[in-house]
Design a protein around this motif. Structure first.
Motif, mmCIF file in Angstrom:
data_model
loop_
_atom_site.group_PDB
_atom_site.id
_atom_site.type_symbol
_atom_site.label_atom_id
_atom_site.label_comp_id
_atom_site.label_asym_id
_atom_site.label_seq_id
_atom_site.Cartn_x
_atom_site.Cartn_y
_atom_site.Cartn_z
ATOM 1 N N LEU A 6 1.939 -2.056 4.305
ATOM 2 C CA LEU A 6 1.287 -3.271 3.824
ATOM 3 C C LEU A 6 -0.145 -3.279 4.339
ATOM 4 O O LEU A 6 -0.412 -2.895 5.483
ATOM 5 C CB LEU A 6 2.009 -4.523 4.319
ATOM 6 N N LEU A 7 -1.052 -3.743 3.496
ATOM 7 C CA LEU A 7 -2.458 -3.881 3.877
ATOM 8 C C LEU A 7 -2.769 -5.367 3.988
ATOM 9 O O LEU A 7 -2.666 -6.111 3.013
ATOM 10 C CB LEU A 7 -3.374 -3.226 2.841
ATOM 11 N N LEU A 8 -3.130 -5.802 5.187
ATOM 12 C CA LEU A 8 -3.476 -7.204 5.417
ATOM 13 C C LEU A 8 -4.982 -7.368 5.246
ATOM 14 O O LEU A 8 -5.767 -6.670 5.901
ATOM 15 C CB LEU A 8 -3.089 -7.632 6.832
ATOM 16 N N GLU A 9 -5.399 -8.264 4.370
ATOM 17 C CA GLU A 9 -6.804 -8.616 4.235
ATOM 18 C C GLU A 9 -7.066 -9.844 5.101
ATOM 19 O O GLU A 9 -6.437 -10.882 4.904
ATOM 20 C CB GLU A 9 -7.168 -8.884 2.782
ATOM 21 N N THR A 14 2.198 0.454 8.721
ATOM 22 C CA THR A 14 3.100 1.416 8.092
ATOM 23 C C THR A 14 4.460 1.382 8.785
ATOM 24 O O THR A 14 4.530 1.285 10.013
ATOM 25 C CB THR A 14 2.517 2.837 8.167
ATOM 26 N N ILE A 15 5.508 1.462 7.990
ATOM 27 C CA ILE A 15 6.861 1.396 8.542
ATOM 28 C C ILE A 15 7.656 2.660 8.204
ATOM 29 O O ILE A 15 7.281 3.440 7.320
ATOM 30 C CB ILE A 15 7.630 0.171 8.001
ATOM 31 N N ASP A 16 8.756 2.808 8.896
ATOM 32 C CA ASP A 16 9.787 3.780 8.533
ATOM 33 C C ASP A 16 10.766 3.033 7.627
ATOM 34 O O ASP A 16 11.502 2.149 8.088
ATOM 35 C CB ASP A 16 10.483 4.289 9.795
ATOM 36 N N THR A 17 10.757 3.360 6.340
ATOM 37 C CA THR A 17 11.564 2.602 5.379
ATOM 38 C C THR A 17 13.067 2.810 5.560
ATOM 39 O O THR A 17 13.862 2.101 4.946
ATOM 40 C CB THR A 17 11.173 2.984 3.940
ATOM 41 N N ARG A 18 13.445 3.751 6.422
ATOM 42 C CA ARG A 18 14.870 3.897 6.732
ATOM 43 C C ARG A 18 15.322 2.818 7.720
ATOM 44 O O ARG A 18 16.523 2.583 7.883
ATOM 45 C CB ARG A 18 15.130 5.279 7.337
ATOM 46 N N GLN A 19 14.339 2.169 8.376
ATOM 47 C CA GLN A 19 14.682 1.179 9.389
ATOM 48 C C GLN A 19 14.507 -0.262 8.924
ATOM 49 O O GLN A 19 15.186 -1.158 9.426
ATOM 50 C CB GLN A 19 13.833 1.404 10.643
ATOM 51 N N ARG A 20 13.584 -0.480 7.984
ATOM 52 C CA ARG A 20 13.376 -1.853 7.507
ATOM 53 C C ARG A 20 12.676 -1.824 6.158
ATOM 54 O O ARG A 20 12.212 -0.776 5.705
ATOM 55 C CB ARG A 20 12.575 -2.665 8.515
ATOM 56 N N THR A 21 12.543 -3.002 5.538
ATOM 57 C CA THR A 21 11.915 -3.112 4.222
ATOM 58 C C THR A 21 10.528 -3.734 4.352
ATOM 59 O O THR A 21 10.218 -4.425 5.334
ATOM 60 C CB THR A 21 12.757 -3.973 3.276
ATOM 61 N N CYS A 32 0.877 -1.177 0.000
ATOM 62 C CA CYS A 32 0.000 0.000 0.000
ATOM 63 C C CYS A 32 0.909 1.220 0.000
ATOM 64 O O CYS A 32 1.341 1.690 1.071
ATOM 65 C CB CYS A 32 -0.920 -0.022 1.222
ATOM 66 N N GLY A 33 1.230 1.693 -1.193
ATOM 67 C CA GLY A 33 2.244 2.726 -1.304
ATOM 68 C C GLY A 33 3.620 2.130 -1.093
ATOM 69 O O GLY A 33 3.826 0.911 -1.208
ATOM 70 N N GLU A 34 4.593 2.970 -0.766
ATOM 71 C CA GLU A 34 5.973 2.523 -0.637
ATOM 72 C C GLU A 34 6.370 2.224 0.804
ATOM 73 O O GLU A 34 7.482 1.754 1.046
ATOM 74 C CB GLU A 34 6.914 3.580 -1.204
ATOM 75 N N ALA A 35 5.448 2.461 1.771
ATOM 76 C CA ALA A 35 5.850 2.324 3.172
ATOM 77 C C ALA A 35 4.818 1.584 4.018
ATOM 78 O O ALA A 35 4.828 1.704 5.236
ATOM 79 C CB ALA A 35 6.123 3.703 3.778
#
Length: 205
Positions: A8-11, A46-53, A3-6
């Motif tokens: 994931l959407l869990l269904e 949502t994550i901080d992409t500087r910290q993980r992928t 869901c965007g670059e940062a």
């Protein structure tokens, strides 16, 4: 799903699955996760992409979802319920009682006898969708939405209870009102009832 670059959407399969997964992620406190947004059948992480992928997050979430919780519990288990005083003077109170084949005092007692939990928020800032394991009735929405529902209106629709945080249109059936503010942008967090919090309704005195 990405869901965007940062995020994931869990269904997920249903509200109970969302609640269980939300609780698992909170308990695991995954590295780099900055926000969780539960809904009726989805959970946005949502994550901080500087910290993980996102790839590493996906692997961790799949592992978490496949594990059984230590014990079955609602997301609000262990939290102290917030008392919400209600004046049971809603314009739909008698109609809801009639729909459920209850007297008005019986409806009020049943509404107060449960500890409700915030499954998710939406519709308007601070609007919490409250559920209770023992609340097994379904209240139909109004055939037509009202153009304005007063702030603080306590209402029922389907299997949910909610409190309107501000005056807005709405089709839920109003059973009462509270003076407790649900949203304040000057506070952190601004929502009085975030997902996972517990609520008990009491008679306004």
């Amino acid at each position: 799903m990405p869901c965007g670059e940062a995020a994931l959407l869990l269904e997920l399969s249903d509200l109970a699955d969302v609640g269980a997964m939300h609780a698992k992620v909170l308990a695991a406190d995954p590295h780099g996760v900055v926000d969780l947004v539960p809904a009726e059948r989805t959970l946005l992480v949502t994550i901080d992409t500087r910290q993980r992928t996102l790839t590493s997050l996906r692997e961790q979430l799949l592992t978490l979802h496949s594990t059984r919780p230590a014990q079955a519990a609602s997301p609000s288990a262990g939290t102290t319920p917030r008392k919400i005083p209600v004046r049971y003077d809603g314009e739909d109170l008698q109609a809801v009682a009639d729909l459920l084949n209850l007297s008005v005092p019986e409806l009020i007692t049943r509404h107060q006898s449960h500890t409700w939990s915030v499954a998710f928020t939406g519709f308007a800032p601070g609007f919490a969708y409250l559920t209770a394991p023992g609340w097994t009735v379904a209240v139909p929405r109004l055939p037509e939405s009202r153009p304005a529902v007063a702030s603080g209106s306590v209402a029922l629709a389907g299997s949910y209870c909610g409190i309107y945080p501000r005056t807005s249109p709405g089709g839920w059936r109003i059973i009462g009102h509270t003076d407790v503010p649900l949203w304040d942008e000057d506070l952190q967090p601004p929502a009085l009832l975030p997902p996972g919090s517990a609520v008990e309704f009491v008679e306004h005195t």
